[in-house]
Design a protein around this motif. Structure first.
Motif, PDB file in Angstrom:
ATOM      1  N   THR A 156       0.839  -1.211   0.000  1.00 57.00           N
ATOM      2  CA  THR A 156       0.000   0.000   0.000  1.00 57.00           C
ATOM      3  C   THR A 156       0.867   1.252   0.000  1.00 57.00           C
ATOM      4  O   THR A 156       0.591   2.215  -0.718  1.00 57.00           O
ATOM      5  CB  THR A 156      -0.939   0.006   1.227  1.00 57.00           C
ATOM      6  OG1 THR A 156      -1.729  -1.174   1.191  1.00 57.00           O
ATOM      7  CG2 THR A 156      -1.853   1.213   1.228  1.00 57.00           C
ATOM      8  N   TYR A 160       0.624   4.099  -2.790  1.00 57.29           N
ATOM      9  CA  TYR A 160       0.243   5.472  -2.432  1.00 57.29           C
ATOM     10  C   TYR A 160       1.357   6.459  -2.781  1.00 57.29           C
ATOM     11  O   TYR A 160       1.092   7.575  -3.231  1.00 57.29           O
ATOM     12  CB  TYR A 160      -0.074   5.546  -0.937  1.00 57.29           C
ATOM     13  CG  TYR A 160      -1.485   5.112  -0.563  1.00 57.29           C
ATOM     14  CD1 TYR A 160      -2.380   4.643  -1.500  1.00 57.29           C
ATOM     15  CD2 TYR A 160      -1.914   5.188   0.755  1.00 57.29           C
ATOM     16  CE1 TYR A 160      -3.661   4.254  -1.141  1.00 57.29           C
ATOM     17  CE2 TYR A 160      -3.202   4.801   1.129  1.00 57.29           C
ATOM     18  CZ  TYR A 160      -4.066   4.340   0.166  1.00 57.29           C
ATOM     19  OH  TYR A 160      -5.343   3.962   0.519  1.00 57.29           O
ATOM     20  N   THR A 175      -9.342   5.491  -7.179  1.00 54.14           N
ATOM     21  CA  THR A 175      -8.985   4.228  -6.525  1.00 54.14           C
ATOM     22  C   THR A 175     -10.234   3.539  -5.980  1.00 54.14           C
ATOM     23  O   THR A 175     -11.220   4.203  -5.656  1.00 54.14           O
ATOM     24  CB  THR A 175      -8.017   4.438  -5.339  1.00 54.14           C
ATOM     25  OG1 THR A 175      -8.743   4.958  -4.206  1.00 54.14           O
ATOM     26  CG2 THR A 175      -6.879   5.396  -5.676  1.00 54.14           C
ATOM     27  N   GLU A 177     -10.710   0.740  -2.855  1.00 52.05           N
ATOM     28  CA  GLU A 177      -9.874   0.133  -1.816  1.00 52.05           C
ATOM     29  C   GLU A 177     -10.701  -0.534  -0.722  1.00 52.05           C
ATOM     30  O   GLU A 177     -11.848  -0.161  -0.494  1.00 52.05           O
ATOM     31  CB  GLU A 177      -8.984   1.207  -1.178  1.00 52.05           C
ATOM     32  CG  GLU A 177      -8.135   1.978  -2.181  1.00 52.05           C
ATOM     33  CD  GLU A 177      -7.464   3.179  -1.543  1.00 52.05           C
ATOM     34  OE1 GLU A 177      -6.703   2.985  -0.574  1.00 52.05           O
ATOM     35  OE2 GLU A 177      -7.701   4.313  -2.006  1.00 52.05           O
ATOM     36  N   GLU A 181      -6.865   3.296   3.294  1.00 53.69           N
ATOM     37  CA  GLU A 181      -5.955   3.369   4.448  1.00 53.69           C
ATOM     38  C   GLU A 181      -5.491   4.794   4.735  1.00 53.69           C
ATOM     39  O   GLU A 181      -5.331   5.187   5.878  1.00 53.69           O
ATOM     40  CB  GLU A 181      -4.752   2.439   4.241  1.00 53.69           C
ATOM     41  CG  GLU A 181      -5.176   0.981   4.247  1.00 53.69           C
ATOM     42  CD  GLU A 181      -4.037   0.022   4.508  1.00 53.69           C
ATOM     43  OE1 GLU A 181      -2.947   0.471   4.917  1.00 53.69           O
ATOM     44  OE2 GLU A 181      -4.234  -1.184   4.287  1.00 53.69           O
ATOM     45  N   GLY A 218      -7.443  -1.850  -5.116  1.00 51.41           N
ATOM     46  CA  GLY A 218      -6.743  -2.320  -3.918  1.00 51.41           C
ATOM     47  C   GLY A 218      -6.183  -3.728  -4.027  1.00 51.41           C
ATOM     48  O   GLY A 218      -5.054  -3.993  -3.645  1.00 51.41           O
ATOM     49  N   THR A 242      -2.768  -5.000  -6.597  1.00 48.96           N
ATOM     50  CA  THR A 242      -1.909  -5.893  -5.807  1.00 48.96           C
ATOM     51  C   THR A 242      -2.412  -7.333  -5.904  1.00 48.96           C
ATOM     52  O   THR A 242      -3.583  -7.585  -6.170  1.00 48.96           O
ATOM     53  CB  THR A 242      -1.879  -5.493  -4.312  1.00 48.96           C
ATOM     54  OG1 THR A 242      -3.144  -5.810  -3.714  1.00 48.96           O
ATOM     55  CG2 THR A 242      -1.570  -4.025  -4.121  1.00 48.96           C
TER      56      THR A 242
END
Length: 334
Positions: A156, A160, A175, A177, A181, A218, A242
């Motif tokens: 992350t 970011y 995004t 997610e 976060e 995400g 990811t």
């Protein structure tokens, strides 16, 4: 037990403040038969703190649940919540997860300090040659870039930091997610909500109707999300996401295993990064962490590509970390 004299709100504040001072990412409140165990995750490893008297266990856990608007009467099912707490000048995002165990509810508090995110790509730990390759990847107008590694490996933070670098008035970055976060200024972030049916795939479809230039998903968890991500990358969008795989090459295999045709994977993937976090050496024990990276240009390993183990051993030679620490976070052949 020093915690015994504190009031419950003070006790919780003291535990959170101590965790922040130690740079902890998580607080674990673990019910045992005789006491409530308190542990902090610092630089990736759990460390015991002063336990809390058993008589305060229920009140302390109820206090945490009240803080994040959870049902304090529900003790039999897992619950999740989040809030923002202000401690002095610091704004901390608090994510809470509860789970019933033999001796009461185990609680994990994830601490997200917004101030920690003023990173530049140079600060992450990539070697100069790898950083040049990565900058080449992220300068493309379209394609899929995957960041892979286990939970807690810094994926992350890498994403970011990348989005912050790419952010400008000329581009629309969106995004999706689970959870959001950190809140990034100037970037449109969507929080996945499974209860209301807002999944990764559904939010990704909606994002595509919002004229995006750059998209971050995400995590690719299912075939539907993978298909939309690949299609988006092939139709003029730069897409980041990811996966949970051990190395860069296995991320490509994971997509084909999910059901994406290999020719589509090769056409869409412009690069993969595998990463780990290793503790940095310090005279009185480890302090802080550095990223260990494997950077793969395209969908296949290229000549001269450095593996995670290569990068880790280079950090050992540079005196940044130890061979024992690299062996802990990266599989070494010898």
């Amino acid at each position: 037990m020093k915690h015994q004299q504190s009031t419950i709100p003070d006790l919780l504040n003291n535990i959170i403040t101590k965790a922040i001072d130690l740079g902890a990412s998580d607080i674990h409140l673990e019910p045992r038969e005789e006491y409530l165990r308190v542990r902090f995750r610092v630089d990736g490893l759990l460390k015991d703190d002063e336990p809390v008297h058993k008589s305060k266990q229920m009140s302390l856990i109820s206090r945490v649940k009240i803080l994040v608007n959870l049902d304090i009467a529900e003790n039999r099912l897992p619950q999740d919540g989040r809030t923002e707490v202000k401690l002095g000048k610091k704004a901390i995002d608090l994510r809470v997860s509860t789970l019933p165990t033999m001796h009461g509810q185990k609680v994990v508090l994830r601490l997200l300090n917004r101030g920690q995110l003023n990173l530049k790509l140079e600060d992450l730990g990539m070697e100069k040659a790898d950083l040049e390759i990565y900058r080449k990847m992220i300068s493309k107008r379209s394609g899929l870039i995957l960041v892979t590694g286990p939970t807690g490996s810094g994926k992350t933070t890498t994403l970011y930091t990348t989005l912050s670098e790419l952010n400008s008035k000329e581009v629309n970055i969106m995004t999706t997610e689970d959870p959001v976060e950190y809140q990034l200024p100037g970037i449109n972030q969507i929080q996945v909500n499974y209860k209301s049916g807002l999944t990764f795939s559904r939010s990704l479809r909606s994002i595509l109707r919002q004229d995006p230039d750059i998209i971050m998903v995400g995590e690719i968890r299912d075939l539907e999300t993978a298909k939309i991500a690949v299609q988006s990358a092939l139709t003029g969008h730069l897409v980041f996401s990811t996966l949970h795989t051990n190395c860069a090459a296995s991320a490509v295999t994971r997509l084909t295993d999910m059901g994406i045709d290999s020719y589509l994977v090769e056409a869409s993937v412009i690069g993969v990064i595998a990463q780990r976090l290793a503790r940095k050496s310090s005279p009185d024990g480890y302090k802080g962490r550095i990223g260990i990276y494997e950077v793969m240009l395209g969908a296949k390993p290229h000549q001269g590509m450095k593996t995670l183990a290569d990068n880790g051993m280079l950090k050992v030679q540079q005196g940044i970390t130890t061979k024992e620490e690299i062996a802990r976070v990266v599989y070494l052949d010898n």
